[in-house]
Write a protein that holds these residues in place. Structure first.
Motif, PDB file in Angstrom:
ATOM      1  N   TRP A 193      38.216  51.149  32.202  1.00  0.00           N
ATOM      2  CA  TRP A 193      39.234  52.013  32.781  1.00  0.00           C
ATOM      3  C   TRP A 193      39.683  51.402  34.095  1.00  0.00           C
ATOM      4  CZ3 TRP A 193      39.660  54.684  37.440  1.00  0.00           C
ATOM      5  CH2 TRP A 193      40.738  55.584  37.532  1.00  0.00           C
ATOM      6  N   ILE A 194      40.996  51.250  34.263  1.00  0.00           N
ATOM      7  CA  ILE A 194      41.558  50.643  35.461  1.00  0.00           C
ATOM      8  C   ILE A 194      42.317  51.712  36.230  1.00  0.00           C
ATOM      9  CG2 ILE A 194      42.975  48.769  36.375  1.00  0.00           C
ATOM     10  CD1 ILE A 194      42.743  47.402  33.662  1.00  0.00           C
ATOM     11  N   SER A 195      41.971  51.891  37.498  1.00  0.00           N
ATOM     12  CA  SER A 195      42.641  52.922  38.295  1.00  0.00           C
ATOM     13  C   SER A 195      44.098  52.540  38.538  1.00  0.00           C
ATOM     14  CB  SER A 195      41.922  53.100  39.636  1.00  0.00           C
ATOM     15  OG  SER A 195      42.187  51.997  40.493  1.00  0.00           O
ATOM     16  N   PRO A 196      44.959  53.535  38.798  1.00  0.00           N
ATOM     17  CA  PRO A 196      46.372  53.234  39.088  1.00  0.00           C
ATOM     18  C   PRO A 196      46.531  52.244  40.240  1.00  0.00           C
ATOM     19  CG  PRO A 196      46.089  55.581  38.694  1.00  0.00           C
ATOM     20  CD  PRO A 196      44.711  54.985  38.745  1.00  0.00           C
ATOM     21  N   GLU A 197      45.692  52.350  41.264  1.00  0.00           N
ATOM     22  CA  GLU A 197      45.780  51.441  42.408  1.00  0.00           C
ATOM     23  C   GLU A 197      45.417  50.019  42.003  1.00  0.00           C
ATOM     24  OE1 GLU A 197      46.898  50.868  46.379  1.00  0.00           O
ATOM     25  OE2 GLU A 197      47.002  52.691  45.143  1.00  0.00           O
ATOM     26  N   ALA A 198      44.409  49.855  41.136  1.00  0.00           N
ATOM     27  CA  ALA A 198      43.995  48.523  40.691  1.00  0.00           C
ATOM     28  C   ALA A 198      45.038  47.885  39.794  1.00  0.00           C
ATOM     29  CB  ALA A 198      42.650  48.603  39.966  1.00  0.00           C
ATOM     30  N   LYS A 199      45.785  48.692  39.057  1.00  0.00           N
ATOM     31  CA  LYS A 199      46.801  48.150  38.152  1.00  0.00           C
ATOM     32  C   LYS A 199      47.888  47.382  38.903  1.00  0.00           C
ATOM     33  CE  LYS A 199      46.201  51.506  34.416  1.00  0.00           C
ATOM     34  NZ  LYS A 199      46.800  52.626  33.653  1.00  0.00           N
ATOM     35  N   LYS A 200      48.044  47.685  40.191  1.00  0.00           N
ATOM     36  CA  LYS A 200      49.045  46.987  41.000  1.00  0.00           C
ATOM     37  C   LYS A 200      48.712  45.506  41.149  1.00  0.00           C
ATOM     38  CE  LYS A 200      49.970  51.114  43.813  1.00  0.00           C
ATOM     39  NZ  LYS A 200      49.926  51.679  45.197  1.00  0.00           N
ATOM     40  N   TYR A 201      47.435  45.142  40.959  1.00  0.00           N
ATOM     41  CA  TYR A 201      46.986  43.762  41.175  1.00  0.00           C
ATOM     42  C   TYR A 201      46.764  43.002  39.880  1.00  0.00           C
ATOM     43  CZ  TYR A 201      46.047  45.734  45.792  1.00  0.00           C
ATOM     44  OH  TYR A 201      46.179  46.355  47.015  1.00  0.00           O
ATOM     45  N   GLU A 237      41.017  37.151  29.243  1.00  0.00           N
ATOM     46  CA  GLU A 237      42.222  37.329  28.438  1.00  0.00           C
ATOM     47  C   GLU A 237      42.666  38.793  28.418  1.00  0.00           C
ATOM     48  OE1 GLU A 237      41.306  35.787  24.619  1.00  0.00           O
ATOM     49  OE2 GLU A 237      41.284  33.686  25.261  1.00  0.00           O
ATOM     50  N   LYS A 238      41.738  39.690  28.748  1.00  0.00           N
ATOM     51  CA  LYS A 238      42.061  41.117  28.734  1.00  0.00           C
ATOM     52  C   LYS A 238      42.421  41.635  30.126  1.00  0.00           C
ATOM     53  CE  LYS A 238      39.177  42.234  24.724  1.00  0.00           C
ATOM     54  NZ  LYS A 238      38.043  43.052  24.219  1.00  0.00           N
ATOM     55  N   ILE A 239      41.606  41.269  31.127  1.00  0.00           N
ATOM     56  CA  ILE A 239      41.850  41.758  32.484  1.00  0.00           C
ATOM     57  C   ILE A 239      41.655  40.618  33.478  1.00  0.00           C
ATOM     58  CG2 ILE A 239      41.106  43.321  34.320  1.00  0.00           C
ATOM     59  CD1 ILE A 239      40.178  45.276  32.211  1.00  0.00           C
ATOM     60  N   MET A 240      42.665  40.376  34.283  1.00  0.00           N
ATOM     61  CA  MET A 240      42.564  39.419  35.376  1.00  0.00           C
ATOM     62  C   MET A 240      43.437  39.920  36.520  1.00  0.00           C
ATOM     63  SD  MET A 240      43.276  35.295  35.467  1.00  0.00           S
ATOM     64  CE  MET A 240      41.821  34.952  34.465  1.00  0.00           C
ATOM     65  N   PHE A 241      42.937  39.733  37.746  1.00  0.00           N
ATOM     66  CA  PHE A 241      43.689  40.168  38.914  1.00  0.00           C
ATOM     67  C   PHE A 241      44.216  38.970  39.683  1.00  0.00           C
ATOM     68  CE2 PHE A 241      40.730  43.746  38.221  1.00  0.00           C
ATOM     69  CZ  PHE A 241      41.659  44.771  38.100  1.00  0.00           C
ATOM     70  N   ALA A 242      45.380  39.164  40.299  1.00  0.00           N
ATOM     71  CA  ALA A 242      45.975  38.153  41.174  1.00  0.00           C
ATOM     72  C   ALA A 242      45.963  38.721  42.588  1.00  0.00           C
ATOM     73  CB  ALA A 242      47.397  37.832  40.732  1.00  0.00           C
ATOM     74  N   LEU A 243      45.206  38.073  43.477  1.00  0.00           N
ATOM     75  CA  LEU A 243      44.937  38.654  44.789  1.00  0.00           C
ATOM     76  C   LEU A 243      45.204  37.676  45.923  1.00  0.00           C
ATOM     77  CD1 LEU A 243      41.510  40.360  43.950  1.00  0.00           C
ATOM     78  CD2 LEU A 243      43.760  41.458  43.998  1.00  0.00           C
ATOM     79  N   SER A 244      45.592  38.237  47.058  1.00  0.00           N
ATOM     80  CA  SER A 244      45.743  37.480  48.293  1.00  0.00           C
ATOM     81  C   SER A 244      45.418  38.401  49.453  1.00  0.00           C
ATOM     82  CB  SER A 244      47.176  36.948  48.435  1.00  0.00           C
ATOM     83  OG  SER A 244      47.336  36.263  49.666  1.00  0.00           O
ATOM     84  N   ASN A 245      44.584  37.917  50.368  1.00  0.00           N
ATOM     85  CA  ASN A 245      44.171  38.705  51.525  1.00  0.00           C
ATOM     86  C   ASN A 245      43.475  40.000  51.104  1.00  0.00           C
ATOM     87  OD1 ASN A 245      45.466  36.720  53.088  1.00  0.00           O
ATOM     88  ND2 ASN A 245      47.400  37.849  53.030  1.00  0.00           N
ATOM     89  N   LYS A 246      42.722  39.889  50.034  1.00  0.00           N
ATOM     90  CA  LYS A 246      41.972  41.020  49.497  1.00  0.00           C
ATOM     91  C   LYS A 246      40.569  40.579  49.091  1.00  0.00           C
ATOM     92  CE  LYS A 246      45.124  44.310  49.517  1.00  0.00           C
ATOM     93  NZ  LYS A 246      44.969  45.591  50.247  1.00  0.00           N
ATOM     94  N   LYS A 282      49.934  29.642  44.438  1.00  0.00           N
ATOM     95  CA  LYS A 282      49.972  30.906  43.713  1.00  0.00           C
ATOM     96  C   LYS A 282      48.840  31.817  44.192  1.00  0.00           C
ATOM     97  CE  LYS A 282      51.810  28.690  39.543  1.00  0.00           C
ATOM     98  NZ  LYS A 282      51.592  28.427  38.092  1.00  0.00           N
ATOM     99  N   LEU A 283      48.953  33.106  43.865  1.00  0.00           N
ATOM    100  CA  LEU A 283      47.897  34.036  44.199  1.00  0.00           C
ATOM    101  C   LEU A 283      46.599  33.600  43.523  1.00  0.00           C
ATOM    102  CD1 LEU A 283      49.718  37.487  43.794  1.00  0.00           C
ATOM    103  CD2 LEU A 283      49.346  36.194  45.893  1.00  0.00           C
ATOM    104  N   TRP A 284      45.491  33.844  44.203  1.00  0.00           N
ATOM    105  CA  TRP A 284      44.195  33.567  43.598  1.00  0.00           C
ATOM    106  C   TRP A 284      43.988  34.519  42.416  1.00  0.00           C
ATOM    107  CZ3 TRP A 284      41.398  29.505  45.404  1.00  0.00           C
ATOM    108  CH2 TRP A 284      41.668  29.054  46.698  1.00  0.00           C
ATOM    109  N   THR A 285      43.430  34.016  41.336  1.00  0.00           N
ATOM    110  CA  THR A 285      43.151  34.863  40.184  1.00  0.00           C
ATOM    111  C   THR A 285      41.641  35.011  40.009  1.00  0.00           C
ATOM    112  OG1 THR A 285      43.308  32.942  38.696  1.00  0.00           O
ATOM    113  CG2 THR A 285      45.271  34.312  38.967  1.00  0.00           C
ATOM    114  N   VAL A 286      41.242  36.208  39.617  1.00  0.00           N
ATOM    115  CA  VAL A 286      39.824  36.489  39.432  1.00  0.00           C
ATOM    116  C   VAL A 286      39.677  37.472  38.279  1.00  0.00           C
ATOM    117  CG1 VAL A 286      39.910  38.335  41.172  1.00  0.00           C
ATOM    118  CG2 VAL A 286      37.713  37.311  40.561  1.00  0.00           C
ATOM    119  N   ASP A 287      38.683  37.213  37.444  1.00  0.00           N
ATOM    120  CA  ASP A 287      38.435  38.143  36.347  1.00  0.00           C
ATOM    121  C   ASP A 287      37.332  39.122  36.752  1.00  0.00           C
ATOM    122  OD1 ASP A 287      36.201  36.546  36.264  1.00  0.00           O
ATOM    123  OD2 ASP A 287      36.618  35.667  34.313  1.00  0.00           O
ATOM    124  N   VAL A 288      37.002  40.019  35.853  1.00  0.00           N
ATOM    125  CA  VAL A 288      35.987  41.039  36.099  1.00  0.00           C
ATOM    126  C   VAL A 288      34.766  40.719  35.259  1.00  0.00           C
ATOM    127  CG1 VAL A 288      35.418  43.495  35.942  1.00  0.00           C
ATOM    128  CG2 VAL A 288      37.719  42.781  36.621  1.00  0.00           C
TER     129      VAL A 288
END
Length: 312
Positions: free
Chosen positions: A300-308, A207-216, A195-201
């Motif tokens: 605040w999450i930018s539109p580009e960040a919301k994709k992840y 539980e509120k914000i987590m990103f799923a990333l690959s090659n980023k 699965k994609l790597w997950t990382v929080d901020v």
């Protein structure tokens, strides 16, 4: 042992905690991963000996003692100097390695964890130096560098080193791994479950914000750890080259997702220095994947960040 599994190593380097995770499919590959991780750790030792401003034998320390002269420099020092000039231009001067004099005069002259905070005497003079163009104080030519003032490349080094180790793991055929250099993180491929790597901020509940990333890459710049008070005045380590005596506290942190860790590192700091309102506008208009966390805990999450965003 069940495969695939993760070979994990954690250690201290560049004044921070570093973590490697490599996904391996077999015992034979595990042994190779252990060997490559040992080699990567040695890379961090070498880079520390080049870029640390606290080690008297480091290359940077010695160059900072030879102000106003051309000096032979390592390939990595020349490359980081060149990148610094490029980022200084791209960020309209918000990234500037000449902040060292200011840092020393506001109390950050030694290792943060083990040192003490006390004011210097030349804060105003150091701030005035930043009114010059960086190209006047930082020059590279034929394997030599010129420092017009003392330099501090800490604003780019963690990202730069992380990207170098990414290239090293790539060249050794690893398709799935994670490198975390004190919050400057790069994720290649997938985790051990495919699965994609997950990382929080940092500072925000997973539980509120987590990103799923690959090659980023993702990097965070903030004042949660390195801030101090002297004579009733609050200060922190993120210096604004355009106003070196002003310290903003309206933002707790900014995180940026990018293709390169150095890019994420530099833009996280630059957006932080823009301030919340201007930074949000810049991130939106320039399609930067960014998260702003203010000191009240609002994000605040930018539109580009919301994709992840990871679907929890």
């Amino acid at each position: 042992m069940k495969y695939p599994c993760i070979v994990r190593e954690q250690f201290r380097a560049l004044g921070t905690d570093v973590v490697f995770q490599i996904v391996v499919p077999s015992q034979a590959q595990k042994n190779i991963a252990i060997e490559n991780i040992a080699q990567a750790k040695e890379m961090y030792v070498n880079f520390t000996n080049i870029f640390s401003r606290f080690i008297s034998e480091s290359e940077l320390f010695k160059l900072n003692l030879a102000i106003g002269k051309w000096n032979v420099a390592s390939d990595d020092m020349c490359e980081v100097a060149s990148l610094s000039l490029d980022y200084n231009n791209k960020t309209d001067g918000l990234f500037d390695p000449r902040i060292l004099g200011v840092l020393e005069d506001i109390g950050y002259a030694d290792d943060f964890e083990n040192g003490t905070r006390k004011l210097g005497k030349n804060t105003q003079d150091q701030a005035l130096l930043l009114n010059k163009k960086l190209t006047e104080d930082l020059k590279i030519k034929d394997g030599n560098v010129f420092f017009g003032v003392k330099m501090d490349f800490s604003g780019i080094v963690k990202g730069y080193v992380t990207d170098k180790v990414v290239n090293f793991f790539d060249s050794n055929g690893w398709e799935n791994f994670l490198i975390d250099s004190g919050g400057d993180i790069f994720m290649r491929g997938n985790d051990e479950d495919g699965k994609l790597w997950t990382v929080d901020v940092e500072g925000i509940s997973a539980e509120k914000i987590m990103f799923a990333l690959s090659n980023k890459a993702i990097a965070t710049s903030g004042i949660g750890k390195r801030r101090w008070e002297i004579d009733g005045r609050m200060m922190h380590h993120i210096i604004n080259p355009k106003n070196a005596n002003q310290f903003s506290f309206d933002i707790k942190s900014v995180s940026v997702i990018a293709d390169l860790t150095a890019d994420a590192d530099v833009w996280a700091k630059s957006l932080f220095l823009m301030g919340k309102k201007s930074g949000i506008i810049y991130a939106r208009e320039n399609n930067l994947a960014a998260v702003f966390l203010d000191c009240r805990g609002s994000a605040w999450i930018s539109p580009e960040a919301k994709k992840y965003l990871h679907n929890l």
